[in-house]
Design a protein around this motif. Structure first.
Motif, PDB file in Angstrom:
ATOM      1  N   ARG A 243      79.738  86.484  34.478  1.00 47.01           N
ATOM      2  CA  ARG A 243      78.437  86.992  34.050  1.00 47.01           C
ATOM      3  C   ARG A 243      77.507  85.800  33.845  1.00 47.01           C
ATOM      4  O   ARG A 243      77.849  84.853  33.117  1.00 47.01           O
ATOM      5  N   VAL A 244      76.341  85.834  34.476  1.00 46.78           N
ATOM      6  CA  VAL A 244      75.362  84.744  34.382  1.00 46.78           C
ATOM      7  C   VAL A 244      74.087  85.285  33.764  1.00 46.78           C
ATOM      8  O   VAL A 244      73.515  86.273  34.250  1.00 46.78           O
ATOM      9  N   THR A 245      73.650  84.663  32.668  1.00 46.71           N
ATOM     10  CA  THR A 245      72.406  85.064  32.016  1.00 46.71           C
ATOM     11  C   THR A 245      71.592  83.808  31.714  1.00 46.71           C
ATOM     12  O   THR A 245      72.092  82.684  31.801  1.00 46.71           O
ATOM     13  N   GLY A 246      70.344  84.008  31.348  1.00 44.64           N
ATOM     14  CA  GLY A 246      69.510  82.858  31.022  1.00 44.64           C
ATOM     15  C   GLY A 246      68.270  83.267  30.260  1.00 44.64           C
ATOM     16  O   GLY A 246      67.798  84.399  30.365  1.00 44.64           O
ATOM     17  N   GLU A 247      67.767  82.322  29.481  1.00 45.95           N
ATOM     18  CA  GLU A 247      66.534  82.535  28.741  1.00 45.95           C
ATOM     19  C   GLU A 247      65.882  81.188  28.503  1.00 45.95           C
ATOM     20  O   GLU A 247      66.536  80.246  28.036  1.00 45.95           O
TER      21      GLU A 247
ATOM     22  N   ARG B 182      70.393  78.598  39.069  1.00 51.78           N
ATOM     23  CA  ARG B 182      69.427  78.845  37.979  1.00 51.78           C
ATOM     24  C   ARG B 182      69.062  77.539  37.288  1.00 51.78           C
ATOM     25  O   ARG B 182      67.894  77.289  36.968  1.00 51.78           O
TER      26      ARG B 182
ATOM     27  N   GLU C 251      77.283  76.774  28.528  1.00 54.24           N
ATOM     28  CA  GLU C 251      75.874  76.849  28.130  1.00 54.24           C
ATOM     29  C   GLU C 251      75.163  75.601  28.617  1.00 54.24           C
ATOM     30  O   GLU C 251      75.493  74.490  28.197  1.00 54.24           O
TER      31      GLU C 251
ATOM     32  N   VAL D   3      70.863  78.344  30.463  1.00 57.21           N
ATOM     33  CA  VAL D   3      71.649  79.196  31.357  1.00 57.21           C
ATOM     34  C   VAL D   3      73.032  79.352  30.755  1.00 57.21           C
ATOM     35  O   VAL D   3      73.627  78.374  30.292  1.00 57.21           O
ATOM     36  N   ARG D   4      73.543  80.588  30.734  1.00 53.41           N
ATOM     37  CA  ARG D   4      74.891  80.850  30.234  1.00 53.41           C
ATOM     38  C   ARG D   4      75.740  81.476  31.331  1.00 53.41           C
ATOM     39  O   ARG D   4      75.306  82.410  31.999  1.00 53.41           O
TER      40      ARG D   4
END
Length: 358
Positions: free
Chosen positions: A199-203, A345, A239, A207-208
């Protein structure tokens, strides 16, 4: 899908309107343990600096050049009041001002060198690199409570890479390579790594990447450090921030705990990775590894540190060989595959920050 990647060292791909590095950032300049009774000379973001402690233990960073005859101050000696040049003995305080010239009472006001903003936090020496080099930092350097919480034992080291900093980012954000590069240590079955639940997320600038590998065989490093019963449920949580990465890896006995529980037990390895450019084409890599030994703490920590160092040495060979081949093949396109989502990312974040700094 091909990837358009800035390759330092290939001149016609360099955009002179951009900074080579993200600015208005705190970068790791040294591990706290490096600064003892000797100055440390180091090039950071293409700037030659000398790092040292004064007699009160406070850390300072100056331009690594005596204003008299340009000898590196890192060739000098430390005193309570500052650092003394090894050529003619001029003494500089932590602010870069010359405060003593042997044999001369009058000190010219211009007898000074540039000083840098540095702060020591949780075992790291952080140094501020701003768009305006004379301005105060815009925010405080990061904390790293893993080192100060008392829950873990840790140690680390510094490596020098003949490769650009973003290739190290790419490597750390894609741990699928473990099954191929690190067979003797933290690897394990390559198919398991390539097919991990990811699972790749970011804010913002973060980037996580979270990867789970359930019901897998423990790799050599894990079995050497922790008494697993048999098969394991394994996690990798990465992270990314522009100047450093935090990677929490570990495992529990298969089907024994929820891998999404932040308080889960089992075997933990918490890695800190300070990736600081030396130049556009070379890098410093400051790393620490923390673990939670179940027995014989010092011996277990030593095993974990030794195994971690071995993995990074394996990575170093791959990354430096990769960069040499990138220079050799120049503009040849590179495709992306599913494991590159986090690294891509991160590259977009760095590109945006380089544009902002231009």
């Amino acid at each position: 899908m091909s990837v358009q990647m800035h390759i330092p060292g290939v001149s016609d791909l360099t955009d002179e309107t951009k900074s080579p590095f993200p600015l208005n950032q705190w970068y790791v300049a040294a591990l706290s343990k490096e600064l003892t009774d000797q100055p440390v000379g180091r090039t950071l973001l293409s700037q030659a600096v000398v790092l040292f402690r004064d007699g009160d233990g406070r850390v300072h960073a100056l331009e690594d050049r005596c204003c008299h005859r340009a000898l590196p101050l890192s060739s000098g000696t430390l005193e309570d009041a500052g650092i003394r040049c090894g050529y003619h003995g001029m003494l500089y305080n932590g602010g870069g001002q010359c405060i003593d010239i042997p044999g001369q009472d009058i000190i010219p006001p211009r007898a000074k060198v540039k000083s840098y903003q540095v702060k020591e936090v949780d075992g790291f020496i952080w140094m501020w690199f701003g768009l305006d080099q004379d301005a105060e930092p815009l925010f405080e350097p990061p904390n790293y409570a893993v080192h100060s919480s008392g829950k873990y034992l840790y140690d680390g080291d510094v490596y020098h890479y003949e490769a650009p900093y973003q290739l190290i980012h790419d490597n750390l954000l894609d741990l699928s390579h473990l099954g191929y590069v690190h067979l003797r240590t933290i690897g394990g079955d390559a198919k398991t790594h390539m097919n991990a639940d990811m699972r790749v997320t970011g804010e913002g600038e973060c980037v996580r990447v979270v990867r789970h590998m359930r019901d897998s065989l423990p790799p050599p490093t894990y079995t050497a450090a922790y008494p697993f019963k048999d098969r394991i449920d394994r996690w990798q949580e990465i992270e990314f921030l522009p100047t450093h990465l935090k990677i929490w890896t570990g495992a529990v006995d298969a089907n024994s705990e929820d891998l999404n529980d932040p308080e889960r037990g089992g075997f933990h390895m918490r890695g800190f990775h300070g990736v600081t450019p030396e130049t556009e084409t070379t890098s410093h890599y400051f790393w620490t590894i923390a673990t939670n030994p179940q027995s014989d703490p010092e011996a277990t920590l030593q095993k974990v540190v030794e195994q971690t160092a071995l993995t990074f040495e394996e990575d170093k060979v791959v990354i430096e060989d990769q960069y040499q081949n990138m220079l050799k093949f120049g503009h040849a396109p590179m495709i992306s595959i599913h494991v590159d989502a986090g690294a891509n990312r991160a590259r977009r974040i760095i590109e945006k920050l380089r544009s902002t700094a231009g």
